[in-house]
Write a protein that holds these residues in place. Sequence first.
Motif, mmCIF file in Angstrom:
data_model
loop_
_atom_site.group_PDB
_atom_site.id
_atom_site.type_symbol
_atom_site.label_atom_id
_atom_site.label_comp_id
_atom_site.label_asym_id
_atom_site.label_seq_id
_atom_site.Cartn_x
_atom_site.Cartn_y
_atom_site.Cartn_z
ATOM 1 N N MET A 131 0.479 71.741 69.133
ATOM 2 C CA MET A 131 -0.282 70.099 69.772
ATOM 3 C C MET A 131 0.486 69.311 70.534
ATOM 4 N N LEU A 180 -4.093 71.164 60.953
ATOM 5 C CA LEU A 180 -3.010 72.243 61.311
ATOM 6 C C LEU A 180 -1.801 72.768 60.178
ATOM 7 N N ASP A 181 -1.735 71.656 59.543
ATOM 8 C CA ASP A 181 -1.128 71.796 58.076
ATOM 9 C C ASP A 181 -2.097 72.597 57.415
ATOM 10 N N LEU A 206 5.194 71.076 58.113
ATOM 11 C CA LEU A 206 4.589 70.913 60.009
ATOM 12 C C LEU A 206 5.519 70.170 59.868
ATOM 13 N N ASP A 207 6.744 69.936 60.316
ATOM 14 C CA ASP A 207 7.702 69.242 61.139
ATOM 15 C C ASP A 207 7.139 69.118 62.477
ATOM 16 N N GLU A 208 8.166 68.045 63.049
ATOM 17 C CA GLU A 208 7.593 67.425 64.098
ATOM 18 C C GLU A 208 7.884 69.054 65.923
ATOM 19 N N THR A 225 -1.486 76.549 58.677
ATOM 20 C CA THR A 225 0.307 77.119 59.071
ATOM 21 C C THR A 225 0.636 77.146 57.396
ATOM 22 N N GLU A 238 -6.523 62.879 65.819
ATOM 23 C CA GLU A 238 -4.839 63.306 66.174
ATOM 24 C C GLU A 238 -4.882 63.627 64.498
ATOM 25 N N THR A 239 -5.094 63.050 63.929
ATOM 26 C CA THR A 239 -5.265 62.622 62.561
ATOM 27 C C THR A 239 -5.903 63.682 61.172
ATOM 28 N N LYS A 282 -3.974 68.010 62.912
ATOM 29 C CA LYS A 282 -2.783 67.068 62.164
ATOM 30 C C LYS A 282 -3.128 68.578 60.861
ATOM 31 N N LYS A 307 7.140 72.175 65.147
ATOM 32 C CA LYS A 307 6.292 73.000 64.865
ATOM 33 C C LYS A 307 4.295 72.142 65.433
ATOM 34 N N GLN A 308 4.833 71.028 65.174
ATOM 35 C CA GLN A 308 3.724 69.596 66.146
ATOM 36 C C GLN A 308 3.667 69.795 67.010
#
Length: 362
Positions: free
Chosen positions: A210, A189-190, A201-203, A193, A182-183, A186, A205-206
């Motif tokens: 994903m 994707l950070d 990459l706020d909640e 994006t 998971e990390t 993130k 967008k996450q």
Amino acid sequence: MAPTISTSAHESNSTDLISFVVHQGNGVKGLADMGLKDLPKQYIQPLEERISGCNVLPEVAIPVIDLSDSDDPKVAGAICDAAEKWGFFQVVNHGVPVEVLEKVKEATHRFFALPAEEKKKHSKEHSPTNNVRFGTSFTPHAEKALEWKDYLSLFYVSDHEANAFWPSACKDEAMEFMRGSETLAKRLLDALTKRLNVEELDEDKQLLLMGSRRINLNYYPICPNPELTVGVGRHSDVSTLTILLQDDIGGLYVKKLDQHDTWVHVPPISGSLVINVGDALQIMSNGRYKSVEHRVMANGSKNRISVPLFVNPRPSDVIGPLPELLKNGEKPIYKQLLYSDYVKHFFRKAHDGKETIEFAKI
């Protein structure tokens, strides 16, 4: 009643073979365990679909990115460049413990070693939930030639459902691989994006990028005529990102973006993970990041496994080019569409390269 399947010719009755492989839960592993001398005709691919007939570049490799220095801007740049120019890359020093990777590989072998009756409990006809599915090939009812692969697909909804329905032979190990990645997802994707003008990459967008995850355990048994078939046919994934764990055997081939029908083998690197862009990210990046065709070669001497983790939008999400890209006047290439509609379109047909993405174009 025992199936009428020849061990020495391509003559096997099609109805009997489909019954044995698909409906009785034997899969292609059941065929391989019979000691077939020749590939059944149902698995013989057209010449243009065989990897043996492709132009493969042996001296070219997809990028390998070392993630050990998380603060180095060059690392983020390499991730974005690879997603634009290749659609595929490998990562090392990625933070997922080696023991987690080894255990999920062992669990994959353990599940597929189960008797057919046990595996069949998770087939489409018998599974108590649509989120757990044991199967073979891709979509047997829609394919002109079958693919030489068995799989277990696990769509994560909650720990409670996973504990209730995921097979005990692999449940804990699959969950650990999913959690352990998971990390990494993130972080990737950070970086990706930020190049798309997304400041944070706020909640929300996450969740868009994903919000759901699916893990597949893939099994490619020894094949009597590997040059005549494929383990997986040409396709791109429908995910945002795919995080793939290979074993040490190899067989994954990626289409090179800038050359017509030219392919590159993705060699296994101990402890690495293969990352590829999926269609959802190609759509949301308005075509900047590329989901690339890939395929898997069958193997004539060893049983191969792989474990892809598909990081996806939620089924109920509407996806399209991100608004941050369009606010400066960039014209959208893709329409807004319900992600579950896109996925259903992909799964109702045979593998067909990049045809699915046409469904999303304006």
